[in-house]
Design an enzyme around this catalytic site. Structure first.
Site, PDB file in Angstrom:
ATOM      1  CD  GLU A 239       8.882  -0.773   0.009  1.00 57.31           C
ATOM      2  OE1 GLU A 239       9.462   0.330  -0.101  1.00 57.31           O
ATOM      3  OE2 GLU A 239       7.946  -1.126  -0.744  1.00 57.31           O
TER       4      GLU A 239
ATOM      5  CG  ASP B 222       7.043  13.563   9.292  1.00 57.41           C
ATOM      6  OD1 ASP B 222       7.322  12.490   8.699  1.00 57.41           O
ATOM      7  OD2 ASP B 222       6.836  14.639   8.697  1.00 57.41           O
TER       8      ASP B 222
ATOM      9  CB  VAL C 236      -0.972   0.035   1.207  1.00 61.81           C
ATOM     10  CG1 VAL C 236      -2.005  -1.048   1.084  1.00 61.81           C
ATOM     11  CG2 VAL C 236      -0.209  -0.059   2.518  1.00 61.81           C
TER      12      VAL C 236
ATOM     13  N   GLY D 108       8.347   4.095   2.139  1.00 54.79           N
ATOM     14  CA  GLY D 108       9.141   5.333   2.238  1.00 54.79           C
ATOM     15  C   GLY D 108      10.604   4.995   2.408  1.00 54.79           C
TER      16      GLY D 108
HETATM   17  C1  LIG Z   1       1.058   4.612   2.434  1.00 50.54           C
HETATM   18  N1  LIG Z   1      -0.032   3.879   2.955  1.00 50.54           N
HETATM   19  C2  LIG Z   1      -1.380   3.972   2.485  1.00 50.54           C
HETATM   20  C3  LIG Z   1      -2.216   3.317   3.589  1.00 50.54           C
HETATM   21  N2  LIG Z   1      -1.260   3.195   4.664  1.00 50.54           N
HETATM   22  C4  LIG Z   1      -0.047   3.533   4.249  1.00 50.54           C
HETATM   23  N3  LIG Z   1       0.864   3.469   5.204  1.00 50.54           N
HETATM   24  C5  LIG Z   1       0.185   3.049   6.296  1.00 50.54           C
HETATM   25  C6  LIG Z   1       0.598   2.794   7.601  1.00 50.54           C
HETATM   26 BR1  LIG Z   1       2.405   3.024   8.046  1.00 50.54          BR
HETATM   27  C7  LIG Z   1      -0.305   2.393   8.543  1.00 50.54           C
HETATM   28 BR2  LIG Z   1       0.285   2.075  10.321  1.00 50.54          BR
HETATM   29  C8  LIG Z   1      -1.640   2.243   8.213  1.00 50.54           C
HETATM   30 BR3  LIG Z   1      -2.852   1.715   9.517  1.00 50.54          BR
HETATM   31  C9  LIG Z   1      -2.076   2.476   6.922  1.00 50.54           C
HETATM   32 BR4  LIG Z   1      -3.861   2.284   6.444  1.00 50.54          BR
HETATM   33  C10 LIG Z   1      -1.166   2.868   5.949  1.00 50.54           C
END
Ligand SMILES: CN1CCn2c1nc1c(Br)c(Br)c(Br)c(Br)c12
Ligand code: NA
Length: 377
Positions: free
Chosen positions: A64, A168, A57, A60
């Site tokens: 991942e 952040d 999803v 960074g």
């Molecule tokens: C970049 N994406 C999109 C959705 N999503 C992303 N990083 C996430 C993190 Br870290 C968490 Br913890 C959760 Br919970 C969600 Br949902 C997350």
């Protein structure tokens, strides 16, 4: 010194540390000010094959992120696979998340797993069916903005009361399930414990959401740093601008801010924190910076930006000036919204409203009661 919660990480006072319904044994408090205990922090790296990855999803610099399934209960979760960064960084994110898990609107850490094959560590977090903020913001109604903001402030008041600055805060770190009006603040990798008088790194956060204190190199910042970022988010939602202060670099970021807040209050801010003094010929001198001092670079950023602005001093732009046709036909920008925004976007972090003060603002009158009643369900 922070106006609030300035002592939560100090002192060994016994007794339970309570925040309304979230009672935490004293041990958590000891965690917060014995940094060396990070090494002693025991982590049960439980079985990794308990979790199946469904799809990526996001990701960074440090991780991942995947949507996954916990095979023991068929529940959806988030698997944040940490890239091989220092073990210390992983441990401190875990320590902070453990301290905060269960708190309002903070993403819950469900588990920590070590995968011997890929030799990677992963944080298992609660799942949020997040709507990407870039799709969300342009369609937000005034009431939705209030619910979103109120829950973000609730997370921050809780986090700050636990002696932690997020550092952040930005739309990408706020997960929002629009249908269920469920907000979760994520990504605690940059968070830090607040100790009065401590000097912190200023290269933190994401440019568009960096507080003036970071841009002028004032290192003794506190929780109020997060409140500037909240103000930037509110401004972008109210005025329909993806990023309200969109600087090309750190210097331009400061120029953008000065062009809105004006140069008069900026000069008073600099003098109050004795960041710079004005010599009789109008030059700006930094009291404590000499070429040998690493802060010298940020002085140039400031002097550069200020020198550029010095010729043309800027008035403060009234917030109403940013109400464009676009934002007007979408959501009426109320007087209360502008008043709250004005109390968040202040150069002087001491002047900014705290999360709790913001939650008590009239802007939230018609959501405060509803939200409070719901959260007890
Ligand atoms: C970049 N994406 C999109 C959705 N999503 C992303 N990083 C996430 C993190 Br870290 C968490 Br913890 C959760 Br919970 C969600 Br949902 C997350
Ligand atoms: Na996270």
């Amino acid at each position: 010194m922070a106006r609030v919660y300035s002592d939560v990480n100090e002192g060994l006072g016994p007794g339970w540390y309570d925040y309304g319904p979230y009672i935490t044994p004293p041990s958590y408090r000891f965690l917060s000010h014995l940094p060396e205990d990070v090494e002693r922090l025991h982590i049960d790296w439980s079985e990794p094959d308990r979790y199946e990855i469904i799809r990526r999803v996001g990701g960074g610099k440090y991780s991942e992120v995947f949507e996954g399934i916990d095979m023991t209960n068929e529940e959806t979760c988030i698997i944040k696979v940490l890239k091989p960064v220092s073990k210390k960084k992983i441990k401190r994110e875990i320590k902070i998340l453990r301290n905060l898990t269960g708190g309002p609107n903070v993403v819950s850490l469900l588990n920590v797993v070590h995968d011997p094959i890929s030799r990677s560590n992963s944080l298992i977090m609660e799942y949020v069916s997040n709507v990407d903020w870039k799709d969300l913001y342009p369609t937000f109604t005034e009431l939705e903005i209030k619910h979103y903001m109120f829950q973000l402030l609730k997370a921050l008041d809780f986090v700050h009361s636990r002696g932690i600055m997020h550092r952040d805060v930005k739309p990408g770190n706020v997960m929002y399930d629009r249908e269920n009006r469920k907000l979760r603040l994520i990504d605690w990798g940059l968070a830090e414990f607040y100790h009065p008088g401590t000097e912190y790194h200023i290269r933190v956060g994401s440019r568009y959401y960096k507080g003036p204190e970071l841009l002028v190199g004032y290192k003794k910042y506190d929780y109020s740093l997060d409140m500037w970022s909240v103000g930037c988010m509110l401004a972008s939602m109210l005025f329909g601008r993806e990023h309200f202060f969109r600087g090309r670099d750190n210097e331009d970021q400061l120029v953008r801010i000065i062009k809105v807040l004006g140069t008069d209050t900026f000069e008073r801010y600099l003098e109050k924190y004795s960041l710079f003094i004005r010599t009789d010929n109008g030059a700006l001198l930094d009291r404590c910076v000499t070429p040998g001092n690493p802060q010298f670079a940020s002085v140039f950023i400031l002097v550069g930006a200020f020198a550029y602005l010095y010729q043309h001093s800027y008035p403060k732009i009234p917030w109403a000036r940013f109400i464009t046709a676009a934002s007007e036909n979408r959501t009426n920008v109320s007087h209360e919204a502008i008043d709250l925004l004005d109390k968040l976007l202040r150069y002087d972090h001491w002047e900014r409203v705290t999360a709790a003060e913001a939650m008590a603002h009239a802007y939230f009158n018609n959501v405060r009661l509803e939200t409070t009643s719901k959260s007890t369900e």
